[in-house]
Design a protein around this motif. Structure first.
Motif, PDB file in Angstrom:
ATOM      1  N   SER A   1      -6.457  14.327  11.047  1.00 44.14           N
ATOM      2  CA  SER A   1      -7.609  15.010  11.643  1.00 44.14           C
ATOM      3  C   SER A   1      -7.399  15.297  13.127  1.00 44.14           C
ATOM      4  O   SER A   1      -8.057  16.151  13.708  1.00 44.14           O
ATOM      5  CB  SER A   1      -8.883  14.176  11.452  1.00 44.14           C
ATOM      6  OG  SER A   1      -8.849  13.010  12.260  1.00 44.14           O
TER       7      SER A   1
ATOM      8  N   ARG B   1      -3.856   4.292   4.367  1.00 44.48           N
ATOM      9  CA  ARG B   1      -4.469   5.529   3.861  1.00 44.48           C
ATOM     10  C   ARG B   1      -5.513   6.061   4.852  1.00 44.48           C
ATOM     11  O   ARG B   1      -5.562   7.259   5.150  1.00 44.48           O
ATOM     12  CB  ARG B   1      -5.106   5.260   2.496  1.00 44.48           C
ATOM     13  CG  ARG B   1      -5.580   6.515   1.776  1.00 44.48           C
ATOM     14  CD  ARG B   1      -6.128   6.182   0.395  1.00 44.48           C
ATOM     15  NE  ARG B   1      -5.068   5.753  -0.503  1.00 44.48           N
ATOM     16  CZ  ARG B   1      -5.053   4.594  -1.151  1.00 44.48           C
ATOM     17  NH1 ARG B   1      -6.030   3.730  -0.973  1.00 44.48           N
ATOM     18  NH2 ARG B   1      -4.064   4.297  -1.970  1.00 44.48           N
ATOM     19  N   GLU B   2      -6.341   5.161   5.365  1.00 45.76           N
ATOM     20  CA  GLU B   2      -7.381   5.564   6.326  1.00 45.76           C
ATOM     21  C   GLU B   2      -6.758   6.096   7.615  1.00 45.76           C
ATOM     22  O   GLU B   2      -7.224   7.085   8.178  1.00 45.76           O
ATOM     23  CB  GLU B   2      -8.275   4.362   6.657  1.00 45.76           C
ATOM     24  CG  GLU B   2      -9.164   3.915   5.512  1.00 45.76           C
ATOM     25  CD  GLU B   2      -9.912   2.627   5.840  1.00 45.76           C
ATOM     26  OE1 GLU B   2      -9.818   2.158   7.003  1.00 45.76           O
ATOM     27  OE2 GLU B   2     -10.580   2.090   4.942  1.00 45.76           O
TER      28      GLU B   2
ATOM     29  N   LYS C   1      -5.339   9.594   7.331  1.00 50.05           N
ATOM     30  CA  LYS C   1      -6.410  10.608   7.389  1.00 50.05           C
ATOM     31  C   LYS C   1      -6.863  10.831   8.827  1.00 50.05           C
ATOM     32  O   LYS C   1      -7.076  11.966   9.257  1.00 50.05           O
ATOM     33  CB  LYS C   1      -7.597  10.156   6.532  1.00 50.05           C
ATOM     34  CG  LYS C   1      -7.358  10.226   5.036  1.00 50.05           C
ATOM     35  CD  LYS C   1      -8.588   9.764   4.273  1.00 50.05           C
ATOM     36  CE  LYS C   1      -8.345   9.798   2.772  1.00 50.05           C
ATOM     37  NZ  LYS C   1      -9.536   9.292   2.016  1.00 50.05           N
TER      38      LYS C   1
END
Length: 409
Positions: free
Chosen positions: A94, A86-87, A90
């Protein structure tokens, strides 16, 4: 008296009910719950493998090319690594490069092939088609932070999924076992089991799944080793992924004197790191700077926060391992040394033909250029640059043990 007898009967019934409830809870904890996320994961991983990109020039490094899988959908979990995925989704979003990247190193591909060959021998011996002492446990050892748990486990699993084989992934950090079961129509179903004791391996859930044709991958946890793994209850072929620390020693004690095979891989080399920088949208100049301290450990390189923590622990280890913040230790035989100052490396054979990128031979070496620079600084020994081989190794250990008094506690 009648009243007292009724009260005693009530107590007995309550105690009996309590035992029954505990038995039900134990049974339930060992039951697999169908996990749709696991089924989506298998489909996504197989798709990512078929669309994977080869990156890096094999003429530049024998460790290349690297195969890069991209899991595009952030809603698809990676069992055992859900939060990490999940991290990373992200972070990559970005940087305008969406998708979770899995880095299949050449050494991991070779080890997977090697382990599968050992598994085939195990099955043949078990079925009476060959006569030898079967190897049912294989161990991949490598310095921490080089992709064993995540990248290697995905590569090993995807090869099994392609062949429509049963796979169990035991995430000791999560306290869960994920069971992947192929179906006749071509799909997989997944069961997720919370494991709170070694009774799981005798449960109906595991017995229905288990067999010599099944794979069991164990990802240990620091301080927990292989968790509740109980070898006497398991027929599956077992793959254990570990750093050369207490988790390795604990597993060896768990399986006892049974025949096993252990191989070691090296940390990332510079050319591999160039591919990593491109695949993960990282600044290679920053990677080079961090490699002065971390060398080929990927985990602290890709994260600014983890790198800062690595720096602090390395400084602490250099001053001596403190009781308040004990560093991870390398355990090889009687040797106990900090993994922030030393590293474990595979000793690879040089020769003609295709290079083997893993080995049963391994050596403990200086962790990084930073460690060597501290030695030069502390001892002002220019002669070290002229020492090679065994003499250099003897000097290095002598200086660390006697000069710096850096000893494993």
């Amino acid at each position: 008296d009648i009243f007292n007898a009724k009260e005693e009967l009530k107590k007995k019934e309550t105690s009996r009910d309590l035992r029954k409830r505990r038995q039900r809870e134990m049974t339930y904890s060992n039951e697999g719950i169908e996990y749709k996320g696991g089924q989506l994961y298998v489909e996504a991983l197989l798709k990512a493998e078929s669309n994977a990109t080869l990156m890096g020039d094999p003429k530049v490094s024998k460790f290349l090319p690297m195969k890069v899988y991209t899991l595009e959908d952030p809603e698809v979990p990676i069992p055992g690594f859900i939060e990490l995925a999940r991290e990373e989704h992200k972070r990559m979003l970005s940087r305008n490069s969406p998708g979770f990247r899995i880095l299949r190193r050449q050494c991991f591909a070779q080890v997977t092939k090697h382990f599968r060959a050992i598994r085939e021998e195990y099955i043949e011996i078990y079925r009476g088609r060959a006569h030898a002492d079967p190897i049912r446990h294989v161990i991949l050892v490598g310095h921490s932070g080089i992709g064993k748990s995540l990248s290697f486990s995905q590569e090993y699993q995807v090869q099994a999924f392609i062949k429509r084989e049963k796979v169990a992934f035991y995430s000791v950090p999560e306290g869960r076992v994920y069971l992947y079961i192929p179906q006749i129509e071509g799909s997989y179903i997944c069961q997720r089991v919370d494991v709170s004791g070694d009774t799981f391996w005798a449960s109906k859930t595991w017995r229905d799944f288990d067999g010599i044709d099944a794979h069991l991958i164990i990802d240990p946890r620091r301080g927990k080793g292989p968790g509740f793994y109980k070898p006497v209850e398991v027929k599956a072929f077992v793959v254990y992924l570990t750093s050369p620390n207490a988790e390795l020693k604990t597993f060896q004690e768990t399986i006892g004197d049974v025949n096993s095979k252990e191989v070691c891989v090296k940390r990332f080399d510079v050319e591999e790191m160039k591919v990593v920088a491109k695949a993960l949208s990282l600044d290679f100049k920053e990677i080079e700077r961090r490699m002065e301290r971390t060398a080929g450990q990927l985990r602290p390189i890709v994260s600014k926060t983890r790198y800062k923590k690595f720096e602090e622990r390395q400084e602490d280890a250099w001053r001596r391992t403190s009781k308040e913040n004990p560093a991870e230790m390398i355990h090889i035989g009687d040797l106990r040394v900090s993994s922030k100052i030393f590293a474990l490396e595979a000793v690879l054979e040089e020769g003609d033909g295709e290079a083997e990128l893993f080995s049963e031979k391994k050596a403990v070496v200086p962790q990084s250029a930073w460690v060597l620079s501290k030695l030069y600084e502390n001892h002002q020994q220019n002669v070290i640059t002229d020492l090679k081989g065994l003499e250099a190794e003897k000097w290095f250990f002598m200086e660390l043990y006697e000069g710096c008094e850096l000893k494993g506690r």
